[in-house]
Design a protein around this motif. Structure first.
Motif, short mmCIF file in Angstrom:
data_model
loop_
_atom_site.label_atom_id
_atom_site.label_comp_id
_atom_site.label_asym_id
_atom_site.label_seq_id
_atom_site.Cartn_x
_atom_site.Cartn_y
_atom_site.Cartn_z
N ALA A 169 -0.85 39.86 23.88
CA ALA A 169 -0.08 40.02 25.12
C ALA A 169 -0.22 38.82 26.06
O ALA A 169 0.71 38.51 26.81
N ASP A 170 -1.37 38.15 26.01
CA ASP A 170 -1.59 37.03 26.94
C ASP A 170 -0.72 35.82 26.62
O ASP A 170 -0.54 34.94 27.45
N THR A 171 -0.24 35.76 25.39
CA THR A 171 0.62 34.64 24.99
C THR A 171 2.01 35.13 24.56
O THR A 171 2.65 34.50 23.71
N THR A 172 2.45 36.23 25.14
CA THR A 172 3.77 36.79 24.78
C THR A 172 3.92 36.85 23.25
O THR A 172 4.98 36.52 22.69
N PHE A 173 2.85 37.25 22.59
CA PHE A 173 2.85 37.40 21.12
C PHE A 173 3.26 36.09 20.43
O PHE A 173 3.89 36.10 19.37
#
Ligand code: DGJ
Length: 366
Positions: free
Chosen positions: A301-305
């Protein structure tokens, strides 16, 4: 003779077989078109017209060179969102090196809208002039009488020269830009560009229920998003615009409307590398836009997948069915860039996006 007919039949059967294959979304995987070729439409935009979906995106070629426009904007069509037919190049780059859209320019994130009044299809895109890196920061526009094109390039420019922002409500007054005393970096860039027009990079276009269209773009050296009204024919800017989330470097905007509320999903600003997504909501298109944080949940989630937003697509005929559409960029071999589509989940008016290895449209209720 019979041998030739046999081979031809086998070929047709094979194509039909390939076309019939896609029965679900498999985010991040290769996505074959009707010819079995990975879809080549990056930074895409979508149009639903005459019960058909159209997907427009950057046609990439192999290698790093594919990050510049060597071909143009590719178009695909689909009835079911899983299977896409190659409709060819909708807007071709020009072989004239003096053209704004000369082969080798940077032409990104094309979005097409249909203008009911003029009957024309209007394509907007982020344009960087040949050999000038990312310094031009222009909005480009092209039109066509046919959805799949060919589109004719009209012009490119920096929007809203000489125009000051519109303020919808008093709560935004603390953000008012004063070009005699720019309060921060972004205000400074805004004021610097006031005479010649505002920078326009990552972008989308949104048509509201009343037929008004808006161009949303990263501006002010990517520090601030601007949302600007388009003229009635959708081929120019009216001069009315707002600034959103000043100084926070939002890119990759995707705007949609649900139950009368407006939603905006975007990314941070880290080149081709993924970063944390962000979403906003507003009761009026003119704001105030409220920052709501990261819509992504769970591992990645932290890297927009591993990707970056490009569009939110409402599924026709289904209530509350919105698809988050993102690119997973491959800057060293641009053509290998992947797409991932994920269903948006709503908890009341809150947006949530979770990774899925595969899924089907039946996740949406009727
Ligand atoms: C991020 C943007 O979102 C992309 O469209 C592209 O402009 C890259 N930056 C270039 O580094």
């Amino acid at each position: 003779m019979y041998r030739k007919i046999f081979i031809l039949l086998m070929g047709v059967m094979q194509l039909t077989w390939v076309a019939a294959q896609v029965k679900m979304f498999t985010p991040g995987k290769l996505w074959p078109d009707n010819n079995g070729v990975h879809i080549n439409a990056h930074g895409g935009g979508f149009l639903y017209f005459n019960e058909t979906y159209y997907w427009f995106g950057e046609h990439k070629i192999e290698g790093k060179k594919g990050n510049s426009a060597q071909v143009g904007v590719h178009c695909y069509s689909s009835k079911d969102l899983y299977n896409w037919k190659d409709e060819g190049i909708a807007l071709a780059v020009s072989n004239d090196s003096t053209s704004d859209i000369a082969k080798g320019c940077i032409l990104e994130r094309p979005k097409v809208v249909y203008n009911k009044k003029t009957g024309k299809f209007v394509m907007w895109f982020h344009l960087e002039l040949l050999g000038k890196g990312y310094s031009a920061a222009r909005a480009g526009v092209a039109v066509s009488d046919h959805v799949t094109g060919p589109y004719t390039f009209l012009k490119s420019y920096r929007p809203n020269a000489g125009k000051m922002p519109y303020y919808n409500d008093v709560t935004t007054s603390s953000d008012k830009v004063n070009c005699d005393h720019p309060a921060n970096k972004s205000d400074h860039f805004f004021c610097r560009d006031l005479p010649g027009g505002q920078m326009a990079r990552d972008m989308t276009v949104f048509v509201d229920d009343d037929g008004k269209a808006y161009h949303i773009f990263s501006s002010e050296e990517n520090f601030t998003l601007q949302l600007a009204e388009l003229t009635d024919d959708y081929t120019g800017h009216t001069g009315k615009f707002i600034r959103i989330y000043i100084g926070h470097q939002t890119e990759a905007p995707a705007l949609f409307k649900r139950n009368g509320k407006y939603y905006l999903i975007g990314s941070g600003c880290t080149g081709w590398a993924p970063n944390t997504a962000r979403w906003f909501t507003a009761d009026s298109i003119w704001g105030q836009w409220i920052y709501k944080g990261n819509p992504c949940i769970g591992p990645g989630a932290d890297t927009t997948f591993g990707g970056q937003s490009t569009y939110v697509l409402p599924v026709a005929g289904k209530k509350d069915a919105y698809i988050f559409i993102a690119d997973r960029w491959m800057p060293n071999n641009a053509i290998d860039g992947r797409y991932f589509w994920l269903p948006i989940e709503f908890k009341d008016d809150e947006v949530e996006i979770r990774w899925k290895d595969s899924w089907k449209l039946d996740v949406f209720k009727k």
